[in-house]
Design a protein around this motif. Structure first.
Motif, PDB file in Angstrom:
ATOM      1  N   VAL A 123      22.140  48.933  20.293  1.00 33.35           N
ATOM      2  CA  VAL A 123      23.083  48.168  21.113  1.00 33.35           C
ATOM      3  C   VAL A 123      22.441  46.834  21.475  1.00 33.35           C
ATOM      4  O   VAL A 123      21.259  46.626  21.227  1.00 33.35           O
ATOM      5  N   ALA A 124      23.245  45.974  22.069  1.00 32.45           N
ATOM      6  CA  ALA A 124      22.723  44.670  22.455  1.00 32.45           C
ATOM      7  C   ALA A 124      21.943  44.785  23.767  1.00 32.45           C
ATOM      8  O   ALA A 124      22.281  45.603  24.626  1.00 32.45           O
ATOM      9  N   THR A 125      20.904  43.968  23.890  1.00 37.79           N
ATOM     10  CA  THR A 125      20.173  43.909  25.166  1.00 37.79           C
ATOM     11  C   THR A 125      19.956  42.450  25.530  1.00 37.79           C
ATOM     12  O   THR A 125      19.858  41.595  24.655  1.00 37.79           O
TER      13      THR A 125
ATOM     14  N   ILE B  16      32.922  36.398  22.920  1.00 39.71           N
ATOM     15  CA  ILE B  16      32.991  36.779  21.512  1.00 39.71           C
ATOM     16  C   ILE B  16      33.055  38.289  21.320  1.00 39.71           C
ATOM     17  O   ILE B  16      33.520  38.764  20.297  1.00 39.71           O
ATOM     18  N   CYS B  17      32.619  39.063  22.293  1.00 35.06           N
ATOM     19  CA  CYS B  17      32.553  40.520  22.104  1.00 35.06           C
ATOM     20  C   CYS B  17      33.954  41.131  22.079  1.00 35.06           C
ATOM     21  O   CYS B  17      34.704  41.032  23.033  1.00 35.06           O
ATOM     22  N   THR B  18      34.278  41.774  20.982  1.00 38.08           N
ATOM     23  CA  THR B  18      35.592  42.376  20.808  1.00 38.08           C
ATOM     24  C   THR B  18      35.780  43.585  21.727  1.00 38.08           C
ATOM     25  O   THR B  18      36.885  43.966  22.048  1.00 38.08           O
ATOM     26  N   TYR B  19      34.682  44.198  22.123  1.00 36.96           N
ATOM     27  CA  TYR B  19      34.774  45.445  22.887  1.00 36.96           C
ATOM     28  C   TYR B  19      34.626  45.232  24.390  1.00 36.96           C
ATOM     29  O   TYR B  19      34.464  46.187  25.138  1.00 36.96           O
ATOM     30  N   ASN B  20      34.634  43.986  24.815  1.00 38.08           N
ATOM     31  CA  ASN B  20      34.440  43.671  26.233  1.00 38.08           C
ATOM     32  C   ASN B  20      33.214  44.375  26.798  1.00 38.08           C
ATOM     33  O   ASN B  20      33.224  44.854  27.927  1.00 38.08           O
ATOM     34  N   ALA B  21      32.170  44.425  25.995  1.00 38.72           N
ATOM     35  CA  ALA B  21      30.987  45.172  26.415  1.00 38.72           C
ATOM     36  C   ALA B  21      30.017  44.306  27.221  1.00 38.72           C
ATOM     37  O   ALA B  21      29.064  44.828  27.779  1.00 38.72           O
ATOM     38  N   VAL B  22      30.261  43.009  27.248  1.00 38.90           N
ATOM     39  CA  VAL B  22      29.347  42.144  27.999  1.00 38.90           C
ATOM     40  C   VAL B  22      30.080  41.511  29.170  1.00 38.90           C
ATOM     41  O   VAL B  22      31.240  41.140  29.073  1.00 38.90           O
ATOM     42  N   GLU B  23      29.358  41.435  30.278  1.00 37.04           N
ATOM     43  CA  GLU B  23      29.914  40.797  31.468  1.00 37.04           C
ATOM     44  C   GLU B  23      28.864  39.870  32.034  1.00 37.04           C
ATOM     45  O   GLU B  23      27.684  40.091  31.836  1.00 37.04           O
TER      46      GLU B  23
ATOM     47  N   LEU C 136      29.984  50.821  26.108  1.00 38.35           N
ATOM     48  CA  LEU C 136      31.042  50.126  25.366  1.00 38.35           C
ATOM     49  C   LEU C 136      30.535  49.437  24.114  1.00 38.35           C
ATOM     50  O   LEU C 136      31.280  49.218  23.175  1.00 38.35           O
ATOM     51  N   CYS C 137      29.255  49.050  24.109  1.00 38.05           N
ATOM     52  CA  CYS C 137      28.732  48.264  22.980  1.00 38.05           C
ATOM     53  C   CYS C 137      28.733  49.084  21.704  1.00 38.05           C
ATOM     54  O   CYS C 137      28.273  50.212  21.670  1.00 38.05           O
ATOM     55  N   GLU C 138      29.277  48.501  20.637  1.00 38.29           N
ATOM     56  CA  GLU C 138      29.339  49.188  19.353  1.00 38.29           C
ATOM     57  C   GLU C 138      28.225  48.741  18.413  1.00 38.29           C
ATOM     58  O   GLU C 138      28.106  49.216  17.294  1.00 38.29           O
ATOM     59  N   GLY C 139      27.456  47.748  18.856  1.00 39.18           N
ATOM     60  CA  GLY C 139      26.310  47.330  18.056  1.00 39.18           C
ATOM     61  C   GLY C 139      26.627  46.436  16.877  1.00 39.18           C
ATOM     62  O   GLY C 139      25.916  46.445  15.880  1.00 39.18           O
ATOM     63  N   CYS C 140      27.691  45.637  16.991  1.00 42.86           N
ATOM     64  CA  CYS C 140      28.046  44.778  15.861  1.00 42.86           C
ATOM     65  C   CYS C 140      27.134  43.571  15.752  1.00 42.86           C
ATOM     66  O   CYS C 140      26.956  43.001  14.689  1.00 42.86           O
ATOM     67  N   GLY C 141      26.587  43.145  16.886  1.00 42.27           N
ATOM     68  CA  GLY C 141      25.654  42.024  16.862  1.00 42.27           C
ATOM     69  C   GLY C 141      26.298  40.647  16.899  1.00 42.27           C
ATOM     70  O   GLY C 141      25.614  39.635  16.777  1.00 42.27           O
TER      71      GLY C 141
HETATM   72  S1  SF4 Z   1      26.669  44.048  19.815  1.00 47.61           S
HETATM   73 FE1  SF4 Z   1      28.871  43.704  19.472  1.00 47.61          FE
HETATM   74  S2  SF4 Z   1      29.813  45.278  20.751  1.00 47.61           S
HETATM   75 FE2  SF4 Z   1      27.703  45.079  21.469  1.00 47.61          FE
HETATM   76  S3  SF4 Z   1      27.812  43.597  23.106  1.00 47.61           S
HETATM   77 FE3  SF4 Z   1      27.336  42.494  21.257  1.00 47.61          FE
HETATM   78  S4  SF4 Z   1      29.319  41.762  20.498  1.00 47.61           S
HETATM   79 FE4  SF4 Z   1      29.726  43.403  21.974  1.00 47.61          FE
END
Ligand code: SF4
Ligand SMILES: Cc1cc2nc3c(=O)[nH]c(=O)nc-3n(C[C@H](O)[C@H](O)[C@H](O)COP(=O)(O)OP(=O)(O)OC[C@H]3O[C@@H](n4cnc5c(N)ncnc54)[C@H](O)[C@@H]3O)c2cc1C
Ligand code: SF4
Ligand code: SF4
Ligand code: SF4
Ligand code: SF4
Lengths: 143, 369, 657
Positions: free
Chosen positions: C582-584, C599-606, C620-625
């Motif tokens: 996942v993103a850190t 840019i995050c499609t999954y609204n995983a960042v705030e 929520l993070c799907e790890g797309c990067g």
């Molecule tokens: S890795 Fe993808 S899903 Fe995870 S926070 Fe970044 S953009 Fe969002």
């Protein structure tokens, strides 16, 4: 050792869900293409920072081949569309500076398109061969 | 747009400063952030809270020493909004930068009133000092240049600037297209109108102003095309880039002053990036010399990739370069081209997302394959 | 980055001759053994075989390896195998990397041994560079709340709730109306079997009311949703009913005396209800609510109060603001259904102006045996039995220029049904249907339409209706028959419009709260139209019924059961494991520009409002990067895919020799 003829170095960035799988399929079907491409498997084309491509070019790649899923097929919905924007910014910058942006390509390749992957890699390798060594590198070779 | 016409006579600066004093006196703002005169005659950003002390403000000084005013506003509002009501004096490029910084969450506009000023152009710091030393008032040179239609001594980015009038502000102090001896203070927002009405000004409309601005733009479009056309020729290919950056000492001043380079720590200075080319020796067994240019090229091109889509064409990078590298030529050109593909004008509106923050489904087909 | 005391082992697979026939594996092993940090390099005929895996386990133990590279086939095939093998020998699975030298090297470069060998070395070298910085990771484990929230109490929500509850899960069923039942409760009879919907739906509604595992929140809405898969926190707002439901017995004495008449939503405006009401006889819950906008007492704060006087159980309070309750659930099923396009949109058809132009749902009520006319078809204007009825299909559907581009899908079938039922009610009447195409693609559907045409003599006219005007007590319908090319004029007694369906009102607001996506027409977006049609893009949130796109009851129920099965499967585990890739965010570096957030499609960042730095929600993070690629300062990075690692891989791949 430095070869006296030109053998292009090509770095590839392949999305694991589509292009990397297509590269697998190409191998499985024993489709032959030139060995110049050296690919990196990434989670998504949207993960590719343009700075990676720049780095590859400056480290001596003569071409960079980026491939992601077809629009609508991205595992992460729209990573490929994000990638397209970033690649556009990079390519436009290279073009503006006369740095042969055609050395960077972004292709959509779906999982099943093994033969298309082989075809595109072959074509790209030939194109780069035709272009000769990258100017970013050539500079350092001829000063 | 409606506004108030002020008689200035010879006393342009005093008239403006009196106006600013009244904003303070009438408690419409608690402080004003403006270019204030230094002991050497240059200007530097500073606060004025005392209505008696506005005489040190030099709003029209045609020079931008140091960073953009937008950067200063970002420094003071990034953590939290200002608590007092602050009037900020901004040149058109400052305002564009400010709008971009709002989109990048670096500026909080709460309690801030934007007072834009017309800017026909600014001088390089050195040139500005020279004019002062000759005993002249730089702003008078600008008025004169405006009359005769051009100034060759302006900074390059100013010579080809397409926004001599601020795109957006509450109030705008205008001199372009206004007859000599007068100033026009335009109200751009309801807040601006309220200010002027409270101060008892009669509001009127000035159409000639638009015509004068259009005239300048027409002429500048041509100049700009020519300027970038030449830049394109000069910067063509590795040869061009190489000689362009040969003398760069990698001080990264250009990044430091750039309003769009707002990072806490620049990626290219960080250990996430730290770049030593490990292959270079293997590359050059025949020639015997290897210029270590890649790091520089990667910094500059990499920086362009980061910020060019939002570059506001202020040219501060160029002015900050100790090696006198004509950086605007490079960054301005890349920026113009990238902004063109996204049909994006930085600073045009706070509503628009910057290109790096979004994407569209149907776009950029020409970059595939 | 080379580290001190690295202990990497590299295992190169021959894959019989598949790899070794092209790649010189001895040379590869020899070259790779020279790499810094590599303490073991060997080649073996089949790495994935039991003895091959055993080699990996043995060597990890004997040589105290802290990282393993297996150069073999595609990671899609055996990454898992080797990671598990390493794990069983005590090495963290994320300290294992696969270098694909079969599909990517040996096979496509057959006959080019030298180049293939060189390429294999490069690819392994790059894998080593990545491995050096790979962190040992544990799967992100998230606890699971074994409860389900179902939003919407139509037949989709009812079915999903019952399935989940029968599987032993606690279910919160939230319905914004007074009663569950949805559109199905309003229908007359249902195609293609013509059974009475009450007869088949009412038992299910009662089952909901009586099921010990189902907590019904009728007259309630979703206020707020937080959290992520397995761990959602949901605030449910109970709207004020002004009646104490604990006391109300559903005797309806109040409704008898209330003097205020309001067009009934359930009867779709062709009959009235009172200001205090229970939507329909079989309503669940069987409890009254006061419509505060129309109740005299509520409007003026005094007067009337007749209902309260008449209520035998003293349940009517005229008081309260409703309440908000928070529940925790592990999965959510969204089943908010659809709306039928509303009044007055179609001026050219006199809809809303002429009393005898009805929408199809209104006509359902006229046909319903328990409807306001007790199933007799009578004109709203004068109560006469209509002898000529015109049905118009595709009103507002398949009309991208004016209304909706999509097909409303159910109209072809229910119009055939209605025409048929009309004929059963008025045997000497005549029904006409204007249509563009007939789409009858379900089991028994084609036969059903055919029956309407042949047995019930419904006249089908292919073409559009231009306008409808009132002529005396008739409605003159001007249409064209595109098959004959002739204009058609029919003097009808009643006109029924098959108006388009739309996503239910407020769905955009709800989608925002749930952080799920809508498509361009406002229907709920599925994760993948073909392969994941029951899931939204947010993991743990499933979709069912007409909310995803209009469907008939058969499809609705199938999908609802499918979504329930998904939720049950998800919640059958005690803990959910997520990929730890996942993103850190490095908070020291993050400048809070918000690029990643946008840019995050999954609204995983705030953005943390205090510190102004980005925060990733690992759930929520799907790890797309994508965030990492858009962050200028490199503050947000994908674990084990850091900038550094990629840069080092690039250096390895471009190295010359
Ligand atoms: S890795 Fe993808 S899903 Fe995870 S926070 Fe970044 S953009 Fe969002
Ligand atoms: C005129 C007509 C005739 C039809 N005839 C037939 C037929 O004969 N045979 C057949 O198979 N199908 C028929 N249908 C289709 C059938 O009605 C649908 O297939 C079915 O109703 C879909 O069920 P649903 O639960 O998905 O949606 P709905 O029935 O629309 O139920 C959705 C429920 O969710 C609630 N809701 C909505 N939003 C929220 C929210 N934000 N919060 C809480 N609750 C919410 C609504 O109040 C409603 O109770 C007909 C449809 C129409 C319009
Ligand atoms: S300011 Fe000038 S010298 Fe310094 S890094 Fe930039 S271009 Fe180089
Ligand atoms: S790159 Fe130069 S011209 Fe552009 S915004 Fe930055 S400092 Fe101004
Ligand atoms: S060059 Fe990039 S990383 Fe550096 S300060 Fe500018 S935007 Fe930030
Ligand atoms: S993009 Fe980078 S700097 Fe900007 S908020 Fe996200 S993590 Fe922070």
């Amino acid at each position: 050792m430095e070869k006296d003829y030109f053998e292009p170095v090509i770095v590839g960035f392949l999305c694991r869900w589509c292009a990397a799988a297509a590269a697998d399929a190409a191998g499985t079907s024993r489709l032959h293409y030139p060995p110049n491409i050296r690919p990196v498997r990434v989670n998504c084309s949207g993960f590719i920072d343009p700075v990676y491509i720049l780095r590859a070019l400056l480290e001596g790649a003569d071409g960079v081949f980026v491939a992601g899923c077809r629009p609508g097929d991205c595992h992460y919905v729209d990573g490929n569309l994000k990638a397209r924007r970033r690649i556009a910014i990079l390519k436009e910058t290279l073009k503006t500076l006369g740095l042969e942006d055609q050395r960077v390509v972004f292709e959509y390749i779906s999982t099943s398109e093994g033969s298309r992957y082989a075809e595109l890699v072959k074509k790209f390798t030939e194109k780069i061969r035709g272009l000769g060594p990258s100017p970013l590198k050539k500079k350092f070779l001829t000063v | 747009m409606r506004g108030a016409l002020l008689e200035t006579g010879e006393e342009t600066r005093r008239t403006i400063n009196n106006f600013l004093s009244r904003l303070l006196q009438e408690k419409m703002v608690d402080a004003i952030l403006a270019p204030i005169e230094t002991s050497t005659g240059l200007v530097t950003p500073g606060f004025v809270t005392n209505p008696e002390k506005t005489h040190i403000i030099d709003v029209l000084a045609p020079v931008i020493p140091g960073v953009a005013m937008a950067t200063v506003v970002s420094q003071i509002t990034h953590e939290k909004p200002v608590e007092k009501r602050l009037g900020v004096i901004l040149k058109p490029c400052d305002i564009r930068a400010l709008v971009e910084l709002v989109k990048f969450q670096q500026v909080n506009l709460e309690n801030i009133y934007l007072i834009g000023v017309d800017c026909y152009g600014t001088y390089p710091v050195i040139k500005y000092k020279e004019i002062l030393e000759k005993g002249n008032l730089p702003v008078e040179n600008v008025f004169e240049a405006l009359n005769k239609g051009g100034e060759t001594e302006f900074r390059d980015s100013c010579k080809v600037c397409l926004n001599p009038v601020p795109i957006y502000s509450d109030l705008c102090i205008g001199y372009i297209g206004i007859e000599k001896g007068k100033l026009f203070i335009e109200a751009r927002t309801e807040k601006g109108e309220e200010f002027l009405r409270k101060l008892g000004f009669k509001l009127l409309e000035l159409k000639e102003r638009n015509r004068a601005v259009a005239e300048i733009l027409r002429e500048r479009e041509t100049k700009r095309e020519k300027y970038f056309g030449e830049a394109e020729k000069e910067l063509n290919g590795m040869e061009g880039i190489n000689s362009f950056f040969e003398d760069c000492i990698a001080c990264h001043n250009c990044m430091e002053v750039c309003p769009i380079c707002f990072c806490k720590e620049c990626f290219f200075d960080s250990d996430r990036y730290s770049y030593v080319n490990q292959n270079y020796l293997e590359w050059n067994p025949l020639e015997g010399t290897v210029p270590m240019l890649q790091a520089k090229v990667q910094f500059h091109v990499g920086r362009a990739v980061h910020m060019a889509s939002s570059c506001v064409h202020c040219g501060l990078c160029e002015q900050a370069c100790p090696q006198d590298i004509a950086l605007y030529k490079l960054f301005g050109l890349i920026a113009r081209n990238i902004q063109r593909i996204f049909n994006y004008t930085p600073g045009r509106s706070v509503e628009e997302k910057p290109p790096v923050q979004e994407f569209k489904e149907e776009e950029l087909k020409e970059f595939i394959g | 980055m080379i580290k001190v005391n690295e202990r990497i082992g590299v295992f190169i697979c021959h894959c019989g001759l598949n790899i070794a026939g092209t790649v010189n594996v001895e040379k590869v092993a020899e070259e790779i053994s020279k790499c810094k940090g590599v303490v073991h390099a060997e080649h073996y005929i089949f790495m994935c075989s039991d003895p091959g895996q055993e080699k990996v386990r043995q060597t990890i133990k004997e040589k105290k390896l802290d990282g393993v590279i297996v150069a073999a086939c595609s990671p899609d095939l055996h990454e898992h195998t080797f990671r598990s093998a390493a794990a069983s020998a005590g090495l963290n699975p994320y300290r294992v990397e696969i270098a694909n030298i079969r599909e990517w090297v040996a096979w496509p470069h057959e006959g080019k041994g030298e180049e293939a060998t060189e390429k294999a070395i490069k690819i392994i070298d790059a894998a080593i560079e990545k491995l050096r910085d790979n962190m040992a990771l544990l799967p992100v484990e998230v606890p699971v709340t074994k409860k389900v929230l179902v939003i919407g109490g139509g037949i989709a929500g009812i079915q999903a709730a019952l399935d989940c509850a029968d599987a032993g899960l606690d279910v919160y069923l939230v319905e914004r109306g007074q009663s569950i039942g949805g559109k199905m409760a309003q229908l007359s009879e249902t195609f293609p079997t013509l059974d009475c919907p009450q007869c088949i739906e009412t038992p299910k509604m009662t089952a909901v009311a009586q099921h010990p595992k189902i907590h019904l929140y009728a007259y309630s809405e979703i206020e707020d949703v937080n959290g992520y898969v397995g761990n959602f926190k949901v605030k449910i707002k109970r709207k004020p009913t002004f009646v104490d439901w604990d006391k109300c017995t559903g005797c309806r004495e109040c409704m008898k005396v209330c003097p205020v008449k309001v067009p009934s939503e359930y009867e779709r405006g062709i009959a009235d209800r009172k200001a205090i009401y229970i939507s329909f006889p079989q309503a669940v819950p069987n409890k009254a609510v006061i419509d505060a906008e129309n109740c005299i007492r509520m409007k003026y704060g005094k007067g009337c109060g007749l209902c309260a006087k008449n209520c035998p159980s003293k349940a009517i309070t005229f008081e309260g603001n409703g309440s908000i309750e928070e529940v925790k659930v592990g999965a959510i099923i969204v089943a908010t259904g659809f709306d039928v396009m509303g009044v007055n949109s179609f001026g050219e058809y006199g809809y809303g102006k002429y009393k005898d132009v009805l929408d199809a749902l209104q006509f359902e009520r006229l046909l319903a045996p328990a409807g306001p006319t007790s199933g007799k078809v009578l004109r709203p204007s004068d109560g006469r039995e209509p002898k000529e009825v015109v049905f118009v299909q595709c009103v507002g559907s398949r009309d991208p220029d004016n209304w909706h581009p999509y097909c409303s899908k159910i109209c072809c079938m229910y119009i055939a049904k209605q025409a048929m039922l009309y004929k059963h009610a008025v045997p000497d009447g005549q029904a006409y249907v204007f249509y563009i195409d007939i789409r009858a693609d379900g089991k028994g559907y084609e036969e059903f339409v055919h029956r309407a045409m042949t047995e019930d003599g419904v006249i089908y006219l292919r073409g559009k209706v231009g306008k409808i005007v009132e002529e005396g007590d008739k409605l003159r319908v001007y249409g064209v028959d595109t098959l004959t090319g002739r204009n058609v004029v029919i003097d009808a007694d009643l006109v029924v419009l098959a108006t388009a369906v739309e996503p239910s009102k407020g769905i955009d607001d709800l989608a925002r709260k749930l952080r799920i996506q809508l498509d361009q027409d406002g229907w709920l977006s599925e994760a993948h139209l073909k392969l994941r049609p029951l899931e939204s893009l947010t993991s743990g949130i499933f979709i069912a019924g007409a909310a995803q796109y209009i469907k008939d009851i058969t499809d609705t129920v199938s999908q609802a059961s499918g979504a329930a099965a998904k939720a049950i499967a998800l919640l059958s585990r005690d803990k959910l494991e997520k990929e730890p890739i996942v993103a850190t965010v490095d908070e020291e570096v993050c400048v809070g520009c918000g690029n990643c957030v946008s840019i995050c499609t999954y609204n995983a960042v705030e953005l943390d409002p205090e510190l102004k730095v980005a925060r990733v929600n690992e759930g929520l993070c799907e790890g797309c990067g994508a965030c990492a690629a858009t962050c200028p300062s490199g503050a947000i990075q994908l674990i084990n895919n850091t900038k550094k690692q990629i840069f080092e891989m690039i250096t390895a791949l471009t190295r010359r020799d």
